[in-house]
Design an enzyme around this catalytic site. Structure first.
Site, PDB file in Angstrom:
ATOM      1  N   ASP A 111       0.879  -1.171   0.000  1.00 14.31           N
ATOM      2  CA  ASP A 111       0.000   0.000   0.000  1.00 14.31           C
ATOM      3  C   ASP A 111       0.914   1.217   0.000  1.00 14.31           C
ATOM      4  O   ASP A 111       1.527   1.548   1.018  1.00 14.31           O
ATOM      5  CB  ASP A 111      -0.887  -0.034   1.260  1.00 14.31           C
ATOM      6  CG  ASP A 111      -1.688   1.262   1.458  1.00 14.31           C
ATOM      7  OD1 ASP A 111      -1.630   2.149   0.586  1.00 14.31           O
ATOM      8  OD2 ASP A 111      -2.368   1.367   2.497  1.00 14.31           O
ATOM      9  N   GLU A 159      -7.187   0.635  -4.617  1.00 13.75           N
ATOM     10  CA  GLU A 159      -7.239   0.557  -3.152  1.00 13.75           C
ATOM     11  C   GLU A 159      -8.591   0.051  -2.643  1.00 13.75           C
ATOM     12  O   GLU A 159      -8.627  -0.851  -1.805  1.00 13.75           O
ATOM     13  CB  GLU A 159      -6.894   1.918  -2.537  1.00 13.75           C
ATOM     14  CG  GLU A 159      -5.403   2.223  -2.654  1.00 13.75           C
ATOM     15  CD  GLU A 159      -5.056   3.688  -2.474  1.00 13.75           C
ATOM     16  OE1 GLU A 159      -5.916   4.461  -2.002  1.00 13.75           O
ATOM     17  OE2 GLU A 159      -3.917   4.054  -2.806  1.00 13.75           O
TER      18      GLU A 159
HETATM   19 MG    MG Z   1      -4.409   4.971   2.261  1.00 16.26          MG
END
Ligand code: MG
Ligand code: ADP
Length: 628
Positions: free
Chosen positions: A25, A186
């Site tokens: 991430d 995401e």
């Molecule tokens: Mg984030």
């Protein structure tokens, strides 16, 4: 004799050997790396046991770049060489960076270049290079933990990231020496972490809202999952709303309480921001928190803040996020009761008040049992494990979709859409076009992104030329344009002339960037302007048709006008041509159409004569019975 192992470098020869893979991430504020071990996906801590890596890199003159907490701590003393929030800049042009610029302390060099470079003691760096340092640090952490080199990684990007931003993220990975299995949205990653893509969760077909409140940005995505395909029904948010804003409000409050007037110096401001951030995070788990400031006049100020007072401060900001949620639901044409699951993502969703209000809006408790700042990395790790081939039984591959339509420019400044938005990727489409002029040997291909009908209202991604088309009459050449988008959302365009086989292709590395706000604006524009666009399209179509008629008539007149026309008829035709040419700049479709029809009438007899003439010449030399 020993047999040679025949395998791709980096690929295992034994089919069931476990290949090391990680999910990353790459966040604006914090980044994380996660991996699947013994069937469990988990984020990996550093030597001090910290899972988050602040997305901050400090470039000094001598030593190697410093990444993470140390760099963050240096930001106060060395702001110009300490780069935070590179993600806000990645894949964007300088013009856009300048728009963000007010809040950025950095010095940008060679302002004419397509890619902005930040001047630091460690050199002039692009956001891609800054991000590569973060990726290197995380990959190293994974390799140290797992005890071997990574076969590949999955890196997450916001759903609204366009082609340029995705390409730049991939470039950063390449620079860090990583193989990218694929980029993943995401919100999709967060849904994967909760297993919403698996039938046993009971939600395998359904609508999911992903509420992501991070450090500096808020994203809301409405996803629909159908048979393993995630469709982004709407992606909205606010690129200037996040935990930093809560800190700012709280710091302001503290400075007012401490009677420090507007003129607080930089150091006091930073101190107040840091005290505010600590108090804010503490208030997520305790009913009160203390704030302490050492003021420049030697005073020590302190106060105790309770949750209710903090909530009153931040409620207006939460309101803004909820308004964006309602907008996204509207855009997605989804009513609240149709939402099957709400997922919380981002460190700021730890705040109990945020959870409460999100629950109230959606009328259901959101999923939050996976740590909201790790959930994206965990989903990425699960996908990475799958793509590394470690789950032979599990062949469900999640698919993403493209956020904006892709097409090419056709005559008259119109956009012909080849791939509509929300098409699942990977995807390939082709369409055949033809030449406009007699003897045309080259064709310009202009690749565009957007929902509007006119080129000027869409975003230009790339231009290239197909040369060496065999000279034929207008409309005879067959040019096939094909679009191919790979699993990362990157576009390749090829054009080939089908009779000769000549081909030209580009990998689209677009001129940098759209902001997420712009994407949202482009989408809502296309809805608002649908009627207007149709009018504009008609005008352009009439123009193209008029030009086509003029063009072919001119060619015909040069060829046989002298032989087939007397002066009076030729004058009539030429007058009608002049009249039509005079309407070409008109914005009145009917006026152009009328002039074209008048011209067609004026030359009707001539056209008829030409046809007879060409039939006669085609028959000449043939025996009459050949036509019976
Ligand atoms: Mg984030
Ligand atoms: P990003 O996605 O932008 O990289 P994160 O998801 O890591 O960011 O969120 C970072 C933000 O979350 C920061 O503003 C941080 O202060 C905030 N945050 C982290 N933990 C807490 C907590 N316990 N309570 C409130 N806010 C928190």
């Amino acid at each position: 004799m020993p047999l040679l192992q025949i395998a791709e470098p980096g690929q295992s020869a034994a089919p069931h050997q476990h290949r090391l893979a990680a999910g990353i991430d790459l966040g604006t504020t914090n980044s994380l790396v996660a991996t699947v071990r013994s069937g469990v996906a988990e984020t990996l801590p550093d030597a001090q046991g910290r899972h988050l890596l602040p997305s901050v890199v400090r470039f000094g003159a001598a030593a190697a770049p410093v990444v993470g907490y140390h760099a963050q701590a240096a930001a106060l003393d060395d702001p110009l060489n300490t780069i935070a929030s590179a993600k806000r800049l990645i894949g964007r042009g300088l013009a856009e960076v300048k728009q963000l610029g007010g809040r950025l302390p950095y010095v940008f060099v060679n302002p004419d270049a397509a890619v902005p470079r930040i001047h630091t003691a460690g050199g002039d760096l692009t956001p891609v290079e800054v991000s590569a340092e973060i990726l290197k640090t995380l990959a190293q952490r994974a390799e140290d933990t797992l005890g071997g080199p990574l076969a590949g990684v999955v890196i997450t990007v916001p759903a609204y990231f366009d082609d340029a931003q995705r390409q730049a993220t991939k470039d950063a990975a390449t620079l860090a020496g990583l193989k990218v299995f694929r980029l993943l949205s995401e919100p999709t990653a967060a849904a994967v972490a909760y297993g919403l893509d698996h039938a046993d969760a009971g939600t395998a077909e359904g609508i999911h809202a992903i509420y992501d409140l991070g450090g500096g940005t808020f994203d809301i995505s409405i996803l629909r999952l159908t048979r393993g395909v995630y469709e982004v029904l709407a992606a909205g948010g606010d690129s200037a709303l996040g935990g930093d804003d809560f800190d700012r409000l709280l710091a302001q409050w503290a400075l007012e309480q401490a009677s420090v007037n507007d003129g607080a110096d930089h150091r006091t401001l930073r101190q107040a921001m840091q005290a505010a951030c600590t108090a804010k995070e503490q208030l997520s788990s305790t009913p009160t928190a203390d704030l302490v400031l050492n003021l420049p006049d030697g005073r020590h100020w302190s106060a105790t803040l309770d949750r209710a007072a903090f909530e009153a401060l931040i409620d207006p900001l939460i309101d803004r996020s909820l308004a964006a949620c309602r907008r996204a639901l509207r855009d997605a044409r989804v009513r609240v009761p149709e939402v099957d699951a709400v997922v919380l993502v981002g460190g700021s969703t730890r705040i109990p008040r945020v959870r409460e209000r999100v629950a109230a809006l959606f009328g259901r408790p959101p999923l939050a049992n996976i740590d909201p700042d790790r959930v994206v990395a965990i989903g990425a790790a699960i996908q990475a494990d799958l793509l590394a081939g470690n789950r032979p039984g599990d062949n469900l591959l999640l698919l993403d979709v493209i956020p904006l339509s892709l097409g090419i420019e056709t005559m008259g400044g119109l956009v012909e859409r080849l791939i509509p938005r929300n098409s699942t990727i990977p995807v390939a489409r082709a369409q055949t076009f033809t030449t406009f002029k007699d003897g045309q040997t080259a064709m310009a291909i202009h690749v565009l992104q957007g929902e509007r009908d006119l080129v000027d209202d869409c975003r230009s991604l790339a231009r290239f030329e197909l040369r060496g088309i065999p000279p034929l009459v207008a409309g005879a050449a067959r040019i096939q344009v094909s679009f191919e988008i790979d699993a990362d959302g990157l576009l390749r365009v090829a054009a080939s002339e089908l009779t000769s086989g000549i081909t030209a292709r580009v990998e689209v590395k677009p001129s940098y960037g759209l902001t997420d706000g712009e994407i949202a604006a482009m989408l809502s524009d296309s809805r608002q302007h649908a009627g207007e666009d149709q009018l504009a399209r008609r005008v352009r179509e009439e123009r193209v048709e008029a030009q086509r008629v003029l063009e072919s008539l001119r060619a015909a007149l040069t060829r046989d006008g002298d032989a087939l026309l007397d002066t009076a008829e030729r004058t009539r035709i030429e007058d009608a041509m002049t009249a039509l040419a005079a309407t070409l700049n008109s914005i009145d479709a009917k006026r152009i159409g009328d002039a074209r029809r008048a011209l067609e009438q004026a030359c009707a007899r001539y056209v008829e004569r030409r046809m007879n003439h060409s039939i006669q010449s085609a028959m000449a030399g043939q025996r009459v019975d050949a036509f019976e």
